[in-house]
Enzyme design. Structure first.
Site, PDB file in Angstrom:
ATOM      1  N   LEU A 218       0.886  -1.160   0.000  1.00  0.00           N
ATOM      2  CA  LEU A 218       0.000   0.000   0.000  1.00  0.00           C
ATOM      3  C   LEU A 218       0.924   1.210   0.000  1.00  0.00           C
ATOM      4  CD1 LEU A 218      -2.685  -0.918   2.724  1.00  0.00           C
ATOM      5  CD2 LEU A 218      -2.975  -0.950   0.248  1.00  0.00           C
ATOM      6  N   ASP A 219       0.473   2.316  -0.584  1.00  0.00           N
ATOM      7  CA  ASP A 219       1.279   3.533  -0.561  1.00  0.00           C
ATOM      8  C   ASP A 219       1.479   3.975   0.882  1.00  0.00           C
ATOM      9  OD1 ASP A 219       1.175   3.508  -3.308  1.00  0.00           O
ATOM     10  OD2 ASP A 219      -0.481   4.942  -3.431  1.00  0.00           O
ATOM     11  N   ARG A 220       2.485   4.794   1.091  1.00  0.00           N
ATOM     12  CA  ARG A 220       2.777   5.243   2.467  1.00  0.00           C
ATOM     13  C   ARG A 220       1.572   5.958   3.080  1.00  0.00           C
ATOM     14  NH1 ARG A 220       5.930   9.626   4.329  1.00  0.00           N
ATOM     15  NH2 ARG A 220       6.705  10.028   2.232  1.00  0.00           N
TER      16      ARG A 220
ATOM     17  N   LYS B 107      -5.325   5.591  -7.368  1.00  0.00           N
ATOM     18  CA  LYS B 107      -5.098   7.035  -7.594  1.00  0.00           C
ATOM     19  C   LYS B 107      -5.081   7.342  -9.096  1.00  0.00           C
ATOM     20  CE  LYS B 107      -2.560   7.586  -3.291  1.00  0.00           C
ATOM     21  NZ  LYS B 107      -1.262   7.416  -2.666  1.00  0.00           N
TER      22      LYS B 107
END
Ligand code: URA
Length: 232
Positions: free
Chosen positions: A102-104, A187
């Site tokens: 997962l993105d930060r 996104k």
């Protein structure tokens, strides 16, 4: 029966040489007695082995769900930021790795395990494992946007996403279910329809649902049913 050093390695206490060092330093007890010999034989079903005072329950593989907080990275190590592996360092099973990324700034469900085979299976592109995200958007989606997201959109680099499912939860909030895991996929999908993600939280993966009782940064072991479902 198996050698104590092998037992400890399988419990992810460390590499063979790290384990030998720990044994030498008296960090391991078997049935309450300190054992320093790596070749000491243990019965993994009966003997009570403890590392630094914490009992190790012999299980080759373990599975945890973590509610990833924002700000930590989905990696085992990082020079700058905290990692999901560090959040689970006290399980007694050594280093667990995240299944997927997962993105930060993304929150939510991450499966943490030491079972490479299951991880490989869940991440294999051919398996099309479903992942659902709770997405807060900058603005509302039109019907046409929803249709395009569900049919597949061009997210750049000549890539078109596979069909997805959108469930509208509010004016600027949706559940998006996808079966791939391309870099920044959600996104980029929202950007493809002229929108922007304001916050992102993964709520399920392969039928495994994020336990709502877990606060950000908290984790729990999966139940047998949950593990069975992921493997099934
Ligand atoms: N899609 C994204 O854009 N980010 C994530 O962290 C997960 C899916």
């Amino acid at each position: 029966m198996l050698r104590l050093d092998k037992f400890l390695c399988e419990m992810n206490i460390g590499t063979r040489s790290q384990v030998k060092k720990e044994l030498k330093q008296g960090a391991v007890t078997v049935n309450g007695e300190t054992v320093t010999k790596p070749e000491y034989k243990v019965d993994e079903k009966k003997d009570r082995v403890a590392y630094k005072g914490k009992m190790l329950e012999y299980r080759r593989f373990v599975y945890y769900m973590l509610n990833k907080p924002p700000g930590v990275v989905s990696a085992t190590r990082d020079n700058v930021h905290g990692t999901v592996t560090e959040l689970l360092k006290d399980t007694g099973y050594g280093e667990l790795f995240p299944v997927g990324r997962l993105d930060r700034d993304t929150r939510g469900l991450i499966l943490m395990t030491n079972d490479g085979e299951l991880a490989h299976c869940l991440l294999s592109p051919g398996k099309h494992v479903e992942k659902t995200y709770d997405v807060e958007l900058e603005k509302g989606l039109s019907r046409e946007d929803v249709r395009r997201l569900e049919e597949g959109v061009d997210i750049g680099g000549g890539r078109r996403t596979l069909p997805a499912r959108v469930r509208v939860l509010g004016e600027k909030r949706i559940y998006l279910t996808i079966t791939e895991g391309k870099f920044h996929q959600v996104k980029r999908m929202m950007e493809a329809v002229g929108n922007r993600v304001v916050s992102l939280c993964r709520v399920s993966m392969g039928g495994l649902k994020l336990d709502e009782a877990l606060l950000p940064g908290e984790y729990r072991e999966l139940t047998e049913e949950e593990v069975g479902m992921l493997k099934g």
